[in-house]
Motif scaffolding. Structure first.
Motif, PDB file in Angstrom:
ATOM      1  N   ALA A 201     -28.432 -22.712  17.618  1.00 17.52           N
ATOM      2  CA  ALA A 201     -29.048 -21.472  18.114  1.00 17.52           C
ATOM      3  C   ALA A 201     -29.953 -21.747  19.309  1.00 17.52           C
ATOM      4  CB  ALA A 201     -29.849 -20.824  16.999  1.00 17.52           C
ATOM      5  N   LEU A 202     -30.616 -22.888  19.300  1.00 19.99           N
ATOM      6  CA  LEU A 202     -31.475 -23.243  20.447  1.00 19.99           C
ATOM      7  C   LEU A 202     -31.880 -24.706  20.374  1.00 19.99           C
ATOM      8  CD1 LEU A 202     -34.755 -23.534  19.548  1.00 19.99           C
ATOM      9  CD2 LEU A 202     -34.547 -21.075  19.395  1.00 19.99           C
ATOM     10  N   LEU A 203     -32.341 -25.186  21.513  1.00 14.25           N
ATOM     11  CA  LEU A 203     -32.927 -26.530  21.601  1.00 14.25           C
ATOM     12  C   LEU A 203     -34.337 -26.366  22.154  1.00 14.25           C
ATOM     13  CD1 LEU A 203     -31.482 -29.822  22.956  1.00 14.25           C
ATOM     14  CD2 LEU A 203     -33.481 -28.855  24.122  1.00 14.25           C
TER      15      LEU A 203
ATOM     16  N   PRO B 290     -33.792 -22.481   9.221  1.00 15.42           N
ATOM     17  CA  PRO B 290     -32.743 -23.074  10.056  1.00 15.42           C
ATOM     18  C   PRO B 290     -32.253 -24.402   9.494  1.00 15.42           C
ATOM     19  CG  PRO B 290     -34.862 -23.702  10.920  1.00 15.42           C
ATOM     20  CD  PRO B 290     -35.146 -22.839   9.709  1.00 15.42           C
ATOM     21  N   ARG B 291     -31.177 -24.929  10.106  1.00 11.49           N
ATOM     22  CA  ARG B 291     -30.764 -26.312   9.860  1.00 11.49           C
ATOM     23  C   ARG B 291     -31.387 -27.110  11.004  1.00 11.49           C
ATOM     24  NH1 ARG B 291     -25.627 -28.644  10.808  1.00 11.49           N
ATOM     25  NH2 ARG B 291     -25.116 -26.737  11.891  1.00 11.49           N
TER      26      ARG B 291
ATOM     27  N   ALA C 232     -23.444 -23.452  26.105  1.00  7.96           N
ATOM     28  CA  ALA C 232     -24.124 -22.155  25.992  1.00  7.96           C
ATOM     29  C   ALA C 232     -25.216 -22.187  24.913  1.00  7.96           C
ATOM     30  CB  ALA C 232     -23.117 -21.036  25.711  1.00  7.96           C
ATOM     31  N   VAL C 233     -26.083 -23.195  25.012  1.00 17.40           N
ATOM     32  CA  VAL C 233     -27.211 -23.293  24.066  1.00 17.40           C
ATOM     33  C   VAL C 233     -28.515 -23.033  24.833  1.00 17.40           C
ATOM     34  CG1 VAL C 233     -28.500 -24.816  22.514  1.00 17.40           C
ATOM     35  CG2 VAL C 233     -26.000 -24.956  22.605  1.00 17.40           C
TER      36      VAL C 233
ATOM     37  N   PHE D  52     -33.220 -15.853  18.268  1.00 19.34           N
ATOM     38  CA  PHE D  52     -31.935 -16.555  18.193  1.00 19.34           C
ATOM     39  C   PHE D  52     -31.595 -17.174  16.842  1.00 19.34           C
ATOM     40  CE2 PHE D  52     -32.843 -17.152  22.865  1.00 19.34           C
ATOM     41  CZ  PHE D  52     -31.843 -16.283  23.278  1.00 19.34           C
ATOM     42  N   VAL D  53     -32.586 -17.414  15.982  1.00 19.09           N
ATOM     43  CA  VAL D  53     -32.317 -18.270  14.809  1.00 19.09           C
ATOM     44  C   VAL D  53     -32.060 -17.447  13.542  1.00 19.09           C
ATOM     45  CG1 VAL D  53     -33.222 -20.130  13.358  1.00 19.09           C
ATOM     46  CG2 VAL D  53     -33.738 -20.112  15.809  1.00 19.09           C
TER      47      VAL D  53
END
Ligand SMILES: Cc1ncc(COP(=O)(O)O)c(C=O)c1O
Length: 409
Positions: free
Chosen positions: A170-172, A141-142, A202-203, A115-116
């Motif tokens: 992009a994700l948690l 990533p940030r 939608a994460v 995802f990243v």
């Protein structure tokens, strides 16, 4: 023809500039010195590893199924056994949603790579397991950090604020049960709110449940994946409940992610160390696992209680710590002026006791956890815990006594 001498320095990939060498490695080496009581590394108790039962499973396995030594598709029987284990955690899933990994660390790496993109947002608690930080860092990533409450876990309203800002992350990443390093578990209301946010924005939530089976108190809440099938990517592991060297972990994910995950994994390691997976499966078949898990949980509960009791009787009132309902760690907060990394130096040298300083878990080199430390309570016997906490208390008392006096006006 002349050739110019090339520099003999390695030219690292640009992505490596974000990768500090793993901060825990140096501590790991020193904590293992003879005579040191180590609360540092998150090790399962060696005296509880089911060595005899695994040896028996191993002896049955290879004569009956030499194909266990071959390249193979992910072990279908183990997938089915994982489905049964997940049911015991309150999660309904199918074998088609189970993706076997070599440890849950690989699950983190795969989820991150899935995802990243460079510059994409990754939401992490500001103090969190450094393995996930390593898995995402090289993707550039940030990092979007959210605070964490020591009693109730991740601050989900801070997550809402992050999600509301564009672009969507992009994700948690979350460790809802037995957080590493803080020992806290995410409260039920916060779990529900987090899932509501994941759906609304939608994460994908990467739920790391490495410690979920190690619950010590009544009625722990079910994993996030029990309530959300699409937006939760669940990571499970046999490392803490069976043996880490088996490198046996799994993901439970929506079926549509499977082909991409398979391609990523193929590029990384072609085939899981599947002998370990066969061994886990053979062991689970023997029916010993529920007894083993109950024994491990009872002993870890005893060790947790012993550590909490020793902390309460030995440490001065200005020191605070968490009371973990699951997992392997107690998080200790010293007064803000204390430097836990400096304390570790003297604790190892003068008292022969080790822990991990909080800075090792602070995201992006942040200094907010410099006065904190993590203690693992599973790897030592209760006698070692009693002795080790006394040693720690002496080191802490000396550190507090040598603090610079507060200025009077
Ligand atoms: C939170 C967390 N997740 C995952 C892992 C790694 O587990 P595995 O051995 O399954 O890769 C650890 C190891 O300590 C951990 O603390």
């Amino acid at each position: 023809m002349t050739t110019t001498a090339a520099s003999d320095a390695f030219r690292y990939a640009r992505s490596m500039t974000a990768m500090a060498p793993a901060r825990l490695r140096g501590v790991l080496a020193r904590a293992a010195s003879p005579g040191v009581i180590s609360f540092a590394i998150g090790l399962p108790a060696e005296d509880l590893l089911p060595a005899r039962e695994l040896a028996e499973a191993q002896a049955r396995l290879l004569p009956a199924r030499p194909a266990a030594l071959q390249y193979a598709m992910p072990h279908p029987r183990l997938k089915q056994q994982v489905v049964e284990l997940m049911a015991a955690r309150g999660v309904a899933c199918s074998a088609a949603q189970v993706f076997l990994t070599s440890g849950s660390q690989q699950g983190m790496d795969l989820a991150a790579r899935l995802f990243v993109d460079p510059g994409a947002g990754v939401v992490l608690e500001e103090t969190v397991y450094e393995g996930m930080q390593l898995a995402v860092q090289r993707l550039g990533p940030r990092l979007l950090t959210v605070p964490i409450d020591l009693a109730t876990g991740m601050e989900v309203e801070a997550v809402a604020a992050v999600f509301e800002r564009l672009p969507r992350p992009a994700l948690l990443y979350a460790i809802p049960a037995g957080h590493n390093p803080l020992g806290v578990s995410l409260g039920l209301a916060k779990r529900q709110r987090l899932l509501e946010l994941a759906r609304a924005f939608a994460v994908p939530v990467v739920e790391d449940d490495a410690y979920g089976f190690l619950a010590y108190d009544e009625a722990p809440p079910p994993p996030l994946r029990a309530c959300e099938e699409r937006w939760v990517l669940y990571l499970g592991s046999f490392s803490k409940i069976l043996a880490p060297s088996l490198r046996a972990g799994w993901m439970v994910v929506p079926e549509e992610l499977m082909p991409r995950l398979s391609a990523l994994k193929h590029g990384a390691d072609l085939d899981t160390p599947s002998l370990g997976h066969h061994l886990v499966s053979e062991y689970l078949e023997s029916g010993d696992f529920p007894r083993h898990l109950a024994r491990v949980r009872a002993e870890y509960r005893r060790r947790r209680d012993a550590m909490l009791e020793c902390l309460a009787t030995s440490l001065p009132p200005e020191v605070r710590w968490t009371r973990p309902a699951s997992g392997m760690y107690v998080w200790v907060e010293l007064p803000p002026a204390c430097d836990a990394a400096a304390l570790l130096e003297t604790a190892i040298e003068t008292e022969r006791v080790a822990f991990i300083p909080g800075e090792a878990f602070a995201v992006a080199g942040n200094r907010h956890a410099d006065h904190c430390l993590r203690l693992c309570f599973t790897a030592c016997t209760t006698e070692q815990i009693a002795e080790g906490i006394q040693r720690l208390a002496r080191a802490v008392a000396r550190a507090l006594a040598s603090r610079p006096p507060r200025a009077i006006l």
